[in-house]
Design an enzyme around this catalytic site. Structure first.
Site, mmCIF file in Angstrom:
data_model
loop_
_atom_site.group_PDB
_atom_site.id
_atom_site.type_symbol
_atom_site.label_atom_id
_atom_site.label_comp_id
_atom_site.label_asym_id
_atom_site.label_seq_id
_atom_site.Cartn_x
_atom_site.Cartn_y
_atom_site.Cartn_z
ATOM 1 N N SER A 252 0.860 -1.168 0.000
ATOM 2 C CA SER A 252 0.000 0.000 0.000
ATOM 3 C C SER A 252 0.905 1.230 0.000
ATOM 4 O O SER A 252 1.962 1.237 0.621
ATOM 5 C CB SER A 252 -0.901 -0.039 1.221
ATOM 6 N N LYS A 253 0.463 2.270 -0.691
ATOM 7 C CA LYS A 253 1.385 3.381 -0.947
ATOM 8 C C LYS A 253 1.691 4.241 0.274
ATOM 9 O O LYS A 253 2.701 4.890 0.334
ATOM 10 C CB LYS A 253 0.827 4.255 -2.059
ATOM 11 N N ARG A 254 0.786 4.287 1.237
ATOM 12 C CA ARG A 254 0.959 5.248 2.324
ATOM 13 C C ARG A 254 1.194 4.613 3.685
ATOM 14 O O ARG A 254 0.894 5.216 4.691
ATOM 15 C CB ARG A 254 -0.269 6.168 2.397
#
Ligand code: GLU
Length: 492
Positions: A252-254
């Site tokens: 997941s990017k964050r």
């Protein structure tokens, strides 16, 4: 061969682990070929722009020693490295495309485009621009411009043409233009899109190799068309496969754990991070696993990068870190540890700095094979740094070792005191302390554990700690005596 590579991030967050790999491969490839690695910031998507991320990126790159040869605000600044400072350049070039007919004005409103997309979706068709403005006559365009209508500029994608490019990691990619949209190059806010700015910059900065992650493979045919529209030679492409988390899910990017900074904060050594990241995708064609950055530079081959995705496994990173902790010189590790504390744990840094360096080094040396990373250190060494707490009696008694009553415990603590207090006894090494104790234990017909357990617990007051001999070696004479005497008082 002259090789110029670049890392071209959009400043939207912290540097991701997978972007570190992109940086690393660009860096290694440029250095291997004795030439340049550049940093350019792609900040044309203003809605995603995060101001602090550029400064943070420079800090992190410096922390992991992957310093670009050119970067924003470098003293010998050749040109602006932030795309937002290069808008005039893009404008000039897009005018060239309009003149040579490979781009056109599009006056479609966002409302119309939205409706078009909806209709296509409902019919299960790929969403594409219907080329409504592609065939406007010169007069029609002029009339709309004179009226001051807002517009974008689109690429005039040629009809039914195969676009091909070679990829150094993957394979030859061919796409027919019937599957390529008339890409927007210039938005109505006067900012270029990623595609236009990226191609112009790579050309102007004389980038020879574009090494980036796989996500950009589908965009590359558009870039190839742009190079052709300008009449420029295209760079060589190399797309690196995806990275998955150990549960095989896309990262997941964050999440904090996917940022490089989170690993620096946990106290992994740069050597381990770089070594592990490089081997995630790259196969050095041998069973060897430990590489310094210099060795990576000389061994690295883009052609040997895996085509398949890789899995990020923190246990493997731990393994590399332990290897480096065990093998690097203790003075070097100590300096790294101090630098780490200065940045990530100022309070503990102060505690440590108030004590003799020799004392801290002995502790670190003893613990370096027990910790996985620097952030584990404090938890495992509290008894070296904090005021002693009350002893739990159950801890010092030990069924398994047949230490069942406090009388034996006291007897042995007193014998330990007797050994420690004799100034003729040499406590200069763990070996000499061991000899002193073993001799006495033999004399008394005892088992090692029956003596060393109570001594160890008296010194640490913890269930787990380094052994009694190591503790005596670190605390040394006075401190050990004081601690054991205090425990004897507690036991009264
Ligand atoms: N700005 C793009 C990104 O952040 C760069 C892609 C490229 O390297 O061309 O992914």
């Amino acid at each position: 061969m002259t090789v110029v590579t670049r890392f071209a991030p959009s400043p939207t967050w912290y540097l991701h682990i997978w972007s570190l790999r992109t940086v690393l491969y660009n860096y290694l490839f440029a250095k291997k070929n004795n030439w340049k690695f550049m940093l350019r910031i792609e900040d044309t998507d203003r809605s995603r722009y995060v101001e602090w991320s550029i400064e943070n990126l420079l800090e992190v790159l410096a922390s992991v020693w992957l310093i670009p040869d050119e970067w924003p605000n470098n003293p010998w600044k050749n040109w602006p490295y932030l795309q937002s400072e290069r808008l005039d350049i893009y404008k000039k070039y897009v005018d060239e495309l309009l003149k040579n007919g490979t781009a056109y004005y599009c006056f479609c409103s966002s409302k119309r485009l939205e409706k078009l997309r909806e209709e296509q979706k409902n019919l299960w068709l790929p969403t594409k621009y219907d080329q409504n403005c592609r065939y406007l006559s010169e007069d029609e365009v002029k009339e709309k411009l004179d009226k001051g209508l807002p517009y974008t500029i689109r690429l005039r994608v040629p009809k039914n043409k195969d676009v091909t490019f070679e990829d150094m990691i993957k394979w030859k990619v061919t796409v027919n233009t019937k599957d390529i949209d008339d890409q927007v190059l210039f938005k109505s806010d006067w900012f270029p899109t990623y595609h236009l700015a990226n191609v112009i910059d790579d050309h102007m900065m004389e980038i020879t190799h574009v090494i980036r992650w796989d996500e950009w493979t589908p965009s590359t045919p558009k870039h190839v068309l742009l190079y052709e529209s300008f009449g420029w030679e295209k760079p060589i492409f190399a797309h690196i496969p995806l990275l998955l988390w150990s549960d095989r899910k896309k990262l997941s990017k964050r999440t904090w754990d996917v940022s490089v900074e989170s690993y620096l904060e946990k106290g992994y050594l740069v050597e381990a991070i770089i070594n592990y990241i490089s081997l995630l995708w790259w196969n050095p064609k041998s069973t060897r696993e430990m590489f310094t950055i210099e060795e990576l530079i000389s061994e690295f081959k883009l052609e040997d990068v895996h085509k398949a995705w890789a899995v990020f496994d923190v246990d493997r990173l731990d393994w590399f870190n332990s290897k480096y902790l065990a093998s690097l010189d203790i003075d070097l590790i100590y300096n790294k540890f101090i630098t780490y504390l200065k940045r990530y744990d100022k309070n503990f840094h102060k505690t440590i700095k108030d004590l003799p360096e020799d004392y801290n080094k002995k502790i670190l040396n003893e613990l370096k094979t027990r910790i996985k990373k620097f952030s584990d250190f404090k938890r495992l060494t509290d008894f070296f740094y904090e005021e002693p707490w009350v002893l739990e009696i159950d801890l010092i008694l030990n069924e398994k070792m047949k230490i069942k009553n406090l009388t034996t415990v006291k007897q042995w603590l007193n014998i330990a005191l007797w050994i420690l207090k004799d100034k003729n006894n040499d406590l200069k090494s763990i070996e000499s302390i061991k000899n002193l104790f073993i001799e006495k234990i033999k004399e008394e017909w005892m088992k090692n554990g029956q003596v060393l357990w109570p001594v160890r617990v008296a010194l640490s007051k913890k269930e787990f700690s380094p052994g009694a001999l190591e503790l005596i070696y670190i605390f040394w004479r006075e401190k050990s005596i004081e601690k054991i005497e205090n425990v004897l008082k507690e036991l009264k």
